[in-house]
Write a protein that holds these residues in place. Structure first.
Motif: not given
Lengths: 397, 397
Positions: A211, A221-223, A229-230, B39, B61, B65
């Motif tokens: 991701k 990484g989805e987190g 978000p990592q 992000q 992403r 989101e």
């Protein structure tokens, strides 16, 4: 002469070479590197003469920790006058003094305040001077990075005993972090880059690792949520999926960075092939790890090998989210110089410590790869990572 | 209307009130607050019209989101032209546009690059606008802070079962952090202040807690080494010494902050008295926690009570290392507005969330105190911390 004085002298040489009159060091990590203390304040290094560390908090602690001259900062409004008094050779020369500070990390607001109390100073960006000096590690620094390398290896080997189908990424990461913390991990790894943050790296399984994310690295990484978000998330680890274990820690200030690919069961042929290519790229890189190699050439070599393996679309991320580097310096921060990327023309030199991380991303199945940290020596390299290589296979329980 | 649109509208009102033409939002936490996505990139909010989130990584992403308009940032060199095209009403008006950005966190180097691609823009510091909007929490934010409050309580109660004479601060802290991480703690707590960092707070026993540090808080902590000179260290926990347990975590972006005083055995009369005074200050503060109270008055009231108890030399640190506040706002960051300190003239308003932390430092014996986090309501307050108060006494084992 203490190692801190040696470092300050190197910075003074850079100032001299660039016709600058002094450096106002502002960032906690840079101040620690140059004084041995991470208390807050400003370290003023004149091009010639002894530096003074002006400390806001804690003066007592800075005096205990540092062999520099430590003075209480006192009222910031008077700091300009204080510097004039303490460094007449800098501030009362015929020309307006030209000083450097770290433009890469210092916020505008603080810089504006500094400018307002030193109205006759011209300012230059000195970030690169400090980053270049910090590239070359001392034996003391290298020994600390080795301690961190041992801690990560120990944490991984211990945690492998707790890995099983059905555990979540963050649950397994918690085991690793618990072990790291008991071994003296500070709790986070420092990063210089704006808006970047890192705790211990990531454990991410299958497509979760693929991701994309804002983080300036090859895997995402989805987190845990869009607010983080990592890295590791709530994704459940299943059998036969690649588990990317990109780990670091920070012990006594110094970080390590390594990655292993783990699987419960078996990986597909495509992923095994990609993993083997990442090891081949690492081995090929090792043949070039010696003084004189140009940093960007390591990246070009890796890209060429990925192309030959017809895996370049998957190399260091996928599609729009690929990153354009093969590795990076580490030390007090995880994103140090040199970067193994196009445009980085530095020659490798003895004392550099770099993490090399060839990885391949498959949006439909995950990320595989390996990462080790190396010290450049007089005639080649010493691998600082001590974890066994190869895909680490765990039998299904 | 989404809560993100509501927040953007509030910022637009601030822009209008201050005759500004737009805001270029740059910091990860501010971007998350205003878009729902963390992000990297730039969020441009014009004084009138819809905002656009220009994303470097990961565009995919950010689109998943955020409900904002998301565009790929593309080449930074063209970003000035992109903005001109997308916001002609801002960039092609008769006057030179005046934009705001966050001077309190944005590094000079990035700001210089932004200025170079938008040469005709005048820049103002807009940090305070965002910090003021973020002071007032929505019901959604409050519910997240409550989740964090529950996690900290759970972690503390669980870890109390593992507290014993002979364990080190960092060993016991590792137990707490392990529990927090399993409950979804992101791994660190975000701070806005330059050079400040925080993982989960501190466990520090006896004089170790009283050791001054750079950290902008009333208690210090020896820490693990000069490279991490705050919070928990290798100090062994003994009986009859105060153990300061200042804990927080960050779940789904939101932090909590609370402190309890723990002892294995008994505290001296002097420390019991000081602890009781900290509870009295907390109770007295509670009577003032309602809309209309001026923030700095809470600090003045606390100082007066410390003076009446003849403990003012020990209040919020000792001697040169005292800090001049009683508490602080919390939310996405641990150092939010308002600060309960001299000069903060904000009136308390419904929706503010503040941590109140009266503490007393004794260099020869340690730190005692209490800290709870409160929500200001229409007619008073709601305590968000749920941990039992009073000194937590553990029998010697």
């Amino acid at each position: 002469m203490s190692q801190y004085t040696t470092r300050q002298n190197k910075l003074q040489q850079k100032l001299k070479d660039n016709q600058l009159d002094g450096f106002l060091v502002t960032q906690n990590v840079d101040i620690f590197y140059l004084t041995g203390s991470m208390q807050t304040g400003y370290l003023f290094i004149p091009v010639k003469g002894e530096a003074v560390f002006y400390v806001r908090r804690s003066v007592q602690r800075a005096q205990e920790e540092s062999s520099c001259i430590v003075k209480a900062l006192g009222s910031f409004r008077n700091f300009g006058e204080t510097l004039k008094t303490d460094f007449p050779q800098v501030f009362e020369s015929k020309h307006e003094p030209i000083l450097a500070t770290e433009f890469d990390v210092l916020p505008i607001q603080i810089f504006n305040r500094i400018q307002s109390i030193m109205p006759h100073v011209k300012w230059n960006d000195g970030s690169v001077f400090i980053r270049e000096i910090r590239m070359i590690k001392s034996p003391d620094e290298i020994s600390k990075i080795k301690i961190a390398a041992n801690a990560v290896n120990q944490a991984l080997e211990t945690a492998l005993g707790k890995l099983k189908v059905g555990i979540s990424e963050v649950e397994w990461m918690s085991e690793i972090e618990y072990s790291l913390r008991l071994q003296g991990h500070v709790g986070l790894m420092r990063m210089r880059g704006f808006n970047q943050e890192l705790v211990t790296g990531m454990v991410a399984a299958g497509i979760s690792a693929a991701k994309p994310t804002y983080f300036d690295g090859p895997a995402g990484g989805e987190g845990l949520s869009p607010a983080s978000p990592q890295g590791s998330g709530k994704n459940i680890i299943e059998k036969n999926v690649p588990i990317l274990v990109d780990l670091g820690c920070c012990i006594d200030g110094y970080v390590i960075d390594q990655t292993r690919t783990v699987v419960i069961g078996e990986l597909s042929e495509e992923l095994v092939n990609a993993y083997q290519t990442s090891e081949q790229i690492l081995k090929s890189t090792e043949t070039l790890l010696k003084p004189g190699t140009i940093c960007e050439d390591l990246y070009f070599n890796a890209v060429r090998l990925a192309e030959e393996a017809k895996l370049h679309e998957h190399f260091m991320g996928y599609g729009a989210d690929q990153v354009k580097f093969l590795g990076h310096g580490i030390g007090l921060e995880i994103d140090e110089y040199p970067v193994l990327a196009k445009g980085f023309k530095y020659e490798l030199q003895p004392g550099m410590v770099i993490a090399v991380e060839p990885k391949f991303t498959f949006p439909e199945s995950g990320v595989v790869g390996i990462e080790d940290t190396y010290l450049i020596t007089e005639d080649g390299f010493e691998k600082l990572s001590i974890t066994r290589d190869g895909v680490i296979r765990i039998r299904e329980n």
